[in-house]
Design an enzyme around this catalytic site. Sequence first.
Site, PDB file in Angstrom:
ATOM      1  N   GLU A   3       0.813  -1.226   0.000  1.00  0.00           N
ATOM      2  CA  GLU A   3       0.000   0.000   0.000  1.00  0.00           C
ATOM      3  C   GLU A   3       0.846   1.276   0.000  1.00  0.00           C
ATOM      4  O   GLU A   3       0.718   2.128   0.886  1.00  0.00           O
ATOM      5  CB  GLU A   3      -0.963  -0.015   1.195  1.00  0.00           C
ATOM      6  CG  GLU A   3      -1.950  -1.160   1.122  1.00  0.00           C
ATOM      7  CD  GLU A   3      -3.008  -1.149   2.236  1.00  0.00           C
ATOM      8  OE1 GLU A   3      -2.776  -0.494   3.262  1.00  0.00           O
ATOM      9  OE2 GLU A   3      -4.056  -1.795   2.052  1.00  0.00           O
ATOM     10  N   GLU A  31      -6.299  -7.880  -0.942  1.00  0.00           N
ATOM     11  CA  GLU A  31      -6.770  -7.885   0.443  1.00  0.00           C
ATOM     12  C   GLU A  31      -8.269  -7.634   0.469  1.00  0.00           C
ATOM     13  O   GLU A  31      -8.794  -6.828  -0.314  1.00  0.00           O
ATOM     14  CB  GLU A  31      -6.117  -6.754   1.256  1.00  0.00           C
ATOM     15  CG  GLU A  31      -4.662  -6.942   1.577  1.00  0.00           C
ATOM     16  CD  GLU A  31      -4.143  -5.822   2.486  1.00  0.00           C
ATOM     17  OE1 GLU A  31      -4.961  -5.143   3.151  1.00  0.00           O
ATOM     18  OE2 GLU A  31      -2.928  -5.626   2.519  1.00  0.00           O
TER      19      GLU A  31
END
Length: 685
Positions: free
Chosen positions: A158, A322
């Site tokens: 991320e 995710e």
Amino acid sequence: MLKNEKTFTTAADFMLHGGDYNPDQWLDHPEILQEDLKLMKLSNSNTFSLGIFAWSTLEPQEGDYHFEWLDKIIDNIHSIGGRVILATPSGARPSWMSQKYPEVLRVDGARVKQLHGGRHNHCFTSPVYREKTAQMNRLLAERYGKHPALLMWHISNEYGGECHCERCQDAFRNWLRDKYKENLKALNDSWWGPFWSHTFSDWSQIESPSPIGENMVHGLNLDWKRFVTDQTISFFENEVTAIRELTPEIPITTNFMADTHDLIPFQSLDYSKFAKHLDVISWDAYPAWHNDWETTANLAMKVGFINDLYRSLKQQPFLLMESTPSAVNWHKINKAKRPGMHLLSSMQMVAHGSDSILYFQWRKSRGSSEKFHGAVVDHDNSVDNRVFKEVSTVGETLEKLSQVVGTNRPADVAILYDWESNWALNHAQGYGTETKCYPQTLQEHYRTFWEQDIPVDVITKEQEFSRYKLLIVPMLYLASEETIARLKQFTAEGGTLVMTYISGIVNEHDLTYLGGWHQDLQAVFGINPVETDTLYPGDRNSVQYSNRSYELTDYATVIETHSAAVDGIYEADFYAGSPAMTKNSYGKGRAYYIGARLEEQFNRDFYQELITDLSLQSVLPIEHGPGVSVQVRQDGDVNYAFVMNFTEQEQTVSIHVVAKDLMTGEELSGELLLAKYEVRILAVK
Ligand SMILES: [Zn+2]
């Protein structure tokens, strides 16, 4: 996509199921690690992302490497037939590094140096941090690059944020010198320097935007955002150098994000640039299902939009890297997914092009920040809990979908999304501070097509336009000469173009076009938008279109028409009776301009006409009411239809073809009853 043109983005011919597995949190509990191998099988998981935050376990002291635990975990996963997505650990630093090399710590916009802690807070310029990550990644690639369980690389985690330290300031100045070819006057001109005496007489005077310094030079703001993306990519490229060299055959990804609460694409980095550096796009999706401000179907529509954007970045299937099998721990209210929602929301991802359902995290932490973040294995370690069972069902379902892997979704409709334009619009001091809502506006234009199951690509400005019949360009505030020329060409060659209020206002330097709207846009649309009125939330006005009155909010553009025909007119205020919507023939194509932000029903009615005119249709003749979505992936002659009920009521669907249910094997045709949140997956030849 035609048959035999499948893209196996992960080099796997099966759907990935599993997720972030963090055994480094459990090394003192060998019995749990042993138990996990059993639970992996029972949950029908086949793929595990390892090492994402493992740096302090891999290198507890500088130069003191410990890979033996990871060797064992990878071997164990391999022994049960599982695969591994191996991460580089740069998302979080070990504390020794921050202590010994404070340069790795980030400095925020107010020039405050951050302390060690948290994660995702490094200086992307720091030579030490670059050297340390490169070293670690080389060791990982050397040690595991040939391991048969290795499926792909997950670079860092991320990526996001920005650093304003002195090293980053220097890097920014160098980036500017390069961009403006050592010509400081060119920079001053682009940034409209003389305004408020902002002309620079030396490169060294330039600083990144700051709440305690400069933040109103729009050209500077925009160039800084561009620099942050480039510097993040530069850090990423430094991370992957050894990996590319040692394992050229292993695909590389990093996990993109979305911004919640509204569920819009991630705003801080220009993913259209980042995508070019990746083999596979993956993203982390955490919609707040069952929230109290929108319907389930509305949220599903927004998820669909982001999926179609991230899929279109590379025009190939992507991965869900995710997700949560139930609640997260960071929404304002962390509500559990209702029974059935996990399978439904997972299949929606697959329906839009995902070749995986992966979770964060596979086993729930015992302590610290994410101990209540949903996971496959809960603290009770039980296979009987509801969430575990629903995860197993998703795994079972995915096992029957291997033929869908690598298939894509061709579309005749495209919506143009542009990160730079959104940045510039957000910086623009004008219009309404709370009502610009660029990503949300695009989602509103996407809605009708989603409701009618008509495939849409959400593309970026460098991508090919000519393959689409319809190109929708809402609120493209920043449009370079090049983009305008490409839109013009698209229309001239027969395309149908739709543009809205607040488009084509500034160029790539965030400088307004002079002499009215850009001449090429005036020619294509046959109009000149002369004034934009911004409305208070309580203001009321409307537009008369096709003998109906539609409410408008926020923005109304006063339009001077040239060659265009008037399709809609304002009903009130000083521009009552003047054009609000226009249509113009240009070359072999047509160009529509929508001058105002109009209610939901307007988009439905307006786009319905274009859908009819352009013979746009859903891939399969499956009829249903609102809240049901049918999304299709295609493989030559075979269509895989995901029929999804995003409502809390039973729904009837009419299937006007013969379809085979991929789960039960039964043949279906005619009426099909869908329970609340039910999904059926059908193959149609
Ligand atoms: Zn820095």
